[in-house]
Enzyme design. Structure first.
Site, short mmCIF file in Angstrom:
data_model
loop_
_atom_site.label_atom_id
_atom_site.label_comp_id
_atom_site.label_asym_id
_atom_site.label_seq_id
_atom_site.Cartn_x
_atom_site.Cartn_y
_atom_site.Cartn_z
N SER A 104 0.85 -1.19 0.00
CA SER A 104 0.00 0.00 0.00
C SER A 104 0.88 1.24 0.00
CB SER A 104 -0.85 0.00 1.27
OG SER A 104 -1.35 1.29 1.52
N SER A 105 0.35 2.35 -0.52
CA SER A 105 1.15 3.58 -0.56
C SER A 105 1.35 4.19 0.83
CB SER A 105 0.49 4.61 -1.49
OG SER A 105 -0.80 4.93 -1.03
N CYS A 106 0.66 3.65 1.85
CA CYS A 106 0.88 4.20 3.20
C CYS A 106 2.19 3.72 3.83
CB CYS A 106 -0.29 3.87 4.11
SG CYS A 106 -0.41 2.15 4.51
N TYR A 112 -0.68 -0.85 10.12
CA TYR A 112 -0.88 -1.44 8.79
C TYR A 112 0.38 -1.24 7.92
CZ TYR A 112 -3.18 -2.20 4.24
OH TYR A 112 -3.54 -2.66 3.00
N LYS A 165 2.86 -4.00 6.14
CA LYS A 165 3.12 -4.03 4.69
C LYS A 165 4.61 -3.87 4.39
CE LYS A 165 -0.95 -4.84 3.08
NZ LYS A 165 -1.19 -6.12 2.36
N HIS A 189 -13.15 3.21 3.12
CA HIS A 189 -12.31 4.28 2.58
C HIS A 189 -13.21 5.43 2.12
CE1 HIS A 189 -9.41 0.88 2.25
NE2 HIS A 189 -8.58 1.83 2.63
N TRP A 241 -15.23 14.13 6.51
CA TRP A 241 -14.24 14.06 7.61
C TRP A 241 -13.02 14.90 7.26
CZ3 TRP A 241 -13.89 8.04 8.65
CH2 TRP A 241 -15.13 7.60 9.17
N ASP A 282 -7.26 13.93 9.30
CA ASP A 282 -6.92 14.12 7.88
C ASP A 282 -6.04 12.99 7.37
OD1 ASP A 282 -8.22 16.40 7.05
OD2 ASP A 282 -6.53 17.75 7.46
O1 GFB Z 1 -9.82 6.72 2.28
P1 GFB Z 1 -9.35 7.04 3.63
O2 GFB Z 1 -10.11 6.47 4.78
O3 GFB Z 1 -7.86 6.61 3.75
O4 GFB Z 1 -9.40 8.65 3.83
P2 GFB Z 1 -6.37 7.22 3.82
C1 GFB Z 1 -8.86 9.53 2.89
C2 GFB Z 1 -9.16 10.96 3.30
O5 GFB Z 1 -10.56 11.20 3.13
C3 GFB Z 1 -8.82 11.32 4.74
C4 GFB Z 1 -11.06 11.85 4.28
O6 GFB Z 1 -8.28 12.61 4.80
C5 GFB Z 1 -10.20 11.28 5.41
O7 GFB Z 1 -10.28 12.11 6.57
N1 GFB Z 1 -12.51 11.58 4.42
C6 GFB Z 1 -13.49 12.52 4.31
C7 GFB Z 1 -13.10 10.41 4.71
N2 GFB Z 1 -14.68 11.98 4.57
C8 GFB Z 1 -14.47 10.66 4.80
C9 GFB Z 1 -15.35 9.58 5.12
O8 GFB Z 1 -16.56 9.72 5.27
N3 GFB Z 1 -14.75 8.34 5.26
C10 GFB Z 1 -13.42 8.16 5.13
N4 GFB Z 1 -12.92 6.93 5.26
N5 GFB Z 1 -12.56 9.18 4.86
C11 GFB Z 1 -5.91 4.74 4.40
C12 GFB Z 1 -4.95 4.08 5.34
O9 GFB Z 1 -5.63 6.08 4.56
O10 GFB Z 1 -5.69 4.43 3.05
C13 GFB Z 1 -4.66 2.70 4.98
O11 GFB Z 1 -5.47 4.23 6.65
C14 GFB Z 1 -4.51 2.43 3.52
O12 GFB Z 1 -3.52 2.32 5.67
C15 GFB Z 1 -5.56 3.12 2.69
O13 GFB Z 1 -3.22 2.80 3.08
C16 GFB Z 1 -5.32 2.99 1.20
O14 GFB Z 1 -5.85 7.44 2.45
O15 GFB Z 1 -6.28 8.42 4.71
#
Ligand code: GFB
Length: 309
Positions: free
Chosen positions: A108-110, A137, A141, A180, A203, A270
């Protein structure tokens, strides 16, 4: 890998594994081995060893993982570390012991440092602290990458790794607490339209930038790498383009036909400010994704919310 090869797709019920199975079947690869998690608990070393000893797969796509969005990563920290370490260790070790010809591990890119320069080049791994919300996570990875490298170095195994950017597509998780951002915003904005709500909560600040790849493009890249890449360094898979979460919300609102406002809840995290991948390795090999973000989102939205409604 040829059409009659025995290919194990670990995680075939997940969004990524199911896309890999679709890709393989679409080009005539039919000798595909799968097990549900009820049939085979990949965290159980003895069970994984017995499965490999009996089935002797020739090729392995390691797409099984415990995954989730920013809140799931931050909440279920022990599960994200333990489950992922066990799954990848068991499969990689059993692949070595049973003479698997080639294995592709998906990360994953994280894995990259939170504040690494952009775009993220593969060489930036382990050059700085990780984003805290997904550190467990990411550590798992990174361990997977290091297992592939170490088994190659010590035992000569042809194990390669790929690091996809943020993914979306059919079979995604729509549980709002665990998902996500793309499925979450599709669900929330669709519901707001249906209910006539004037606002939708997003969020965080809306400022983080993310790169999104349709899972069918990822599966295509995995198939390509299985045929064309034999080297030790892992490979980024993405589009090379990113957008802010605010822009993503606006794009989804346009697709859904929602005209209300967004409210940004900065009590929610964020995460990483930006994670745009440098995709030069695949670009130099003439591989590029086929599905634009807008086209991919339209397809997913129609299939999930309109066709099945
Ligand atoms: O997709 P996401 O949960 O993953 O969130 P990450 C991406 C961005 O969207 C963050 C915002 O800045 C969230 O705060 N966001 C806005 C929301 N509204 C929402 C919402 O309703 N739901 C969610 N989920 N996000 C994950 C990693 O990070 O990405 C994992 O935790 C993994 O390790 C995955 O790498 C691909 O990109 O922030």
């Amino acid at each position: 890998m040829i059409k009659t090869s025995k290919i194990y797709v670990a995680g075939h019920n997940g969004m990524v594994g199911s896309a890999i199975v679709r890709k393989l079947r679409s080009v005539g690869y039919d000798n595909i081995l799968v097990r549900t998690s009820a049939e085979l608990d990949l965290r159980n070393q003895a069970a994984v060893d017995a499965f490999f000893a009996e089935e002797k797969p020739e090729f392995v796509f390691l797409a099984a993982a415990k995954v989730g969005g920013i809140m799931a990563n931050n909440t279920f920290r022990a599960e994200f570390l333990y489950d992922n370490l066990m799954i990848e260790s068991n499969i990689i070790h059993a692949s070595y012991q049973n003479g698997v010809d080639k294995l592709l591990f998906l990360g994953s890119s994280c894995i990259y440092p939170k504040l690494a320069p952009q775009p993220l080049k593969e060489e930036y791994l382990l050059t700085g602290p990780l984003e805290p919300t997904n550190e467990p996570y990411a550590i798992a990875k990174i361990a997977g990458i290091k297992l592939c490298e170490a088994y190659r170095d010590q035992y000569g195994c042809n194990f390669i790794s790929a690091m996809p950017t943020n993914l979306y597509g059919p079979g995604d998780n729509y549980d709002l607490e665990k998902s996500h951002v793309i499925p979450a915003l599709l669900q929330k904005i669709h519901n707001a339209k249906i209910n006539g709500d004037k606002t939708v909560e997003i969020w965080g600040s809306g400022n983080p930038r993310r790169e999104f790849l349709h899972v069918d493009d990822l599966a295509d890249a995995c198939f390509y790498l299985m045929h064309n890449y034999e080297e030790r360094p892992f490979v980024n898979i993405g589009t090379g383009k990113d957008i802010s979460i605010r822009e993503l919300a606006e794009l989804i609102a346009k697709i859904v036909g929602y005209q209300g406002e967004f409210v940004f809840n900065t009590e929610k995290p964020d995460g990483t400010p930006r994670k745009l991948l440098d995709v030069s390795i695949l670009t130099c090999k003439q591989w590029s994704p086929a599905i634009s973000l807008e086209e991919g989102l339209r397809c997913v939205y129609e299939e999930k919310f309109l066709v099945s409604a």
